[in-house]
Design an enzyme around this catalytic site. Structure first.
Site, mmCIF file in Angstrom:
data_model
loop_
_atom_site.group_PDB
_atom_site.id
_atom_site.type_symbol
_atom_site.label_atom_id
_atom_site.label_comp_id
_atom_site.label_asym_id
_atom_site.label_seq_id
_atom_site.Cartn_x
_atom_site.Cartn_y
_atom_site.Cartn_z
ATOM 1 N N HIS A 1 0.860 -1.187 0.000
ATOM 2 C CA HIS A 1 0.000 0.000 0.000
ATOM 3 C C HIS A 1 0.898 1.239 0.000
ATOM 4 O O HIS A 1 1.148 1.839 1.040
ATOM 5 C CB HIS A 1 -0.919 -0.012 1.220
ATOM 6 C CG HIS A 1 -1.970 1.043 1.207
ATOM 7 N ND1 HIS A 1 -3.229 0.840 1.730
ATOM 8 C CD2 HIS A 1 -1.971 2.319 0.752
ATOM 9 C CE1 HIS A 1 -3.951 1.957 1.594
ATOM 10 N NE2 HIS A 1 -3.183 2.869 1.009
ATOM 11 N N GLU B 1 -2.566 -1.683 -3.180
ATOM 12 C CA GLU B 1 -3.636 -0.887 -2.591
ATOM 13 C C GLU B 1 -3.261 0.592 -2.645
ATOM 14 O O GLU B 1 -2.081 0.946 -2.589
ATOM 15 C CB GLU B 1 -3.858 -1.261 -1.127
ATOM 16 C CG GLU B 1 -4.276 -2.683 -0.885
ATOM 17 C CD GLU B 1 -4.507 -2.968 0.598
ATOM 18 O OE1 GLU B 1 -5.152 -3.989 0.890
ATOM 19 O OE2 GLU B 1 -4.041 -2.183 1.440
ATOM 20 N N HIS C 1 -8.021 -5.469 7.503
ATOM 21 C CA HIS C 1 -7.787 -4.426 8.507
ATOM 22 C C HIS C 1 -8.046 -4.982 9.903
ATOM 23 O O HIS C 1 -9.182 -5.255 10.283
ATOM 24 C CB HIS C 1 -8.638 -3.170 8.287
ATOM 25 C CG HIS C 1 -7.973 -1.932 8.849
ATOM 26 N ND1 HIS C 1 -7.124 -1.140 8.105
ATOM 27 C CD2 HIS C 1 -7.977 -1.404 10.088
ATOM 28 C CE1 HIS C 1 -6.668 -0.151 8.864
ATOM 29 N NE2 HIS C 1 -7.168 -0.298 10.065
#
Length: 239
Positions: free
Chosen positions: A43, A70, A191
């Site tokens: 990410h 991401e 998450h």
């Protein structure tokens, strides 16, 4: 069967804290694959505080499992990075500039037109698309309208409430997943999933295709070792 994609951002954070190239993110990614991980997630953020843009190019050259990038597509540089590397999957996340970590899913209704344009661009390049969403059937329906292949359920609310009442914590996620299945959308999740809460989530979300886990996995690896930790997480995804 749910796939495990290991997010290696925290490895890059550790490297960047001292400069140099220790630990080496490419070696860690390859080790995770060798230990059984079925994907690698990164990410990158505009400030490159963990994953650097060059890391993405370096990883793309060697990752043999699924490669997932991401990020927030409102940054032109991110879109260019994804198109230049053509990962297996791009996951679109509406993280604010300077945010410590992602903390909400897309409002897929408000941002429908923008997401449609981006997703069409990525899919034309042969990249599977996923949108980060809250466990809200309206947002899942909105995601369907964008043309995305998958959604990624934002699971922090589940993790936060798991030990208080796990049945209540997962309720909205089951409803959202059922809506996604009804609409023909693939389901990913991520998450704050951990060894504590992953198995219950995996067993109760129908057709969960992939989980992306970084922070908890790296923390566990400090005590349990990376190879053992990857194996433990794999076990939870296949329960």
């Amino acid at each position: 069967m749910t796939k495990l994609s290991v997010n290696i951002n925290k490895i890059a954070t550790l490297r960047n804290s001292r400069g140099g190239d220790n630990p080496n993110v490419v070696k860690v990614a390859l080790d995770c694959e060798r230990f059984g991980a079925e994907g690698i997630t990164v990410h990158p953020r505009p400030d490159e505080r963990h994953i650097r843009y060059q890391d993405v190019y370096d990883l793309k050259a060697v990752v043999t499992t699924e490669f997932n990038i991401e990020g927030n597509p409102t940054e032109a540089k991110f879109v260019e990075l994804v198109l230049a590397n053509r990962p297996t999957q791009v996951t679109l996340v509406p993280d604010a500039l300077g945010a410590v970590t992602s903390n909400a899913g897309w409002d897929t209704i408000t941002h429908k037109s923008r997401l449609q344009d981006l997703i069409a661009q990525f899919k034309e390049a042969g990249i599977r698309t996923s949108i980060f969403v809250d466990a809200d059937p309206r947002m899942v329906e909105g995601a369907k309208e964008t043309g995305t292949d998958r959604i990624e359920l934002y699971t922090e609310p589940y993790a936060e409430n798991y030990f208080k009442n796990r049945e209540l914590a997962i309720k909205d996620f089951i409803v959202a997943a059922q809506k996604a299945n009804e609409l023909g959308l693939g389901i990913n999740a991520g998450h704050d999933l951990s060894l504590d809460n992953l198995r219950y989530f995996q067993q109760n979300i129908p057709n969960l295709l992939e989980v992306s886990i970084g922070h908890a996995l790296v923390c566990d690896a400090l005590y349990l070792g990376l190879e053992n930790t990857v194996q433990l997480y794999l076990r939870e995804t296949k329960a």
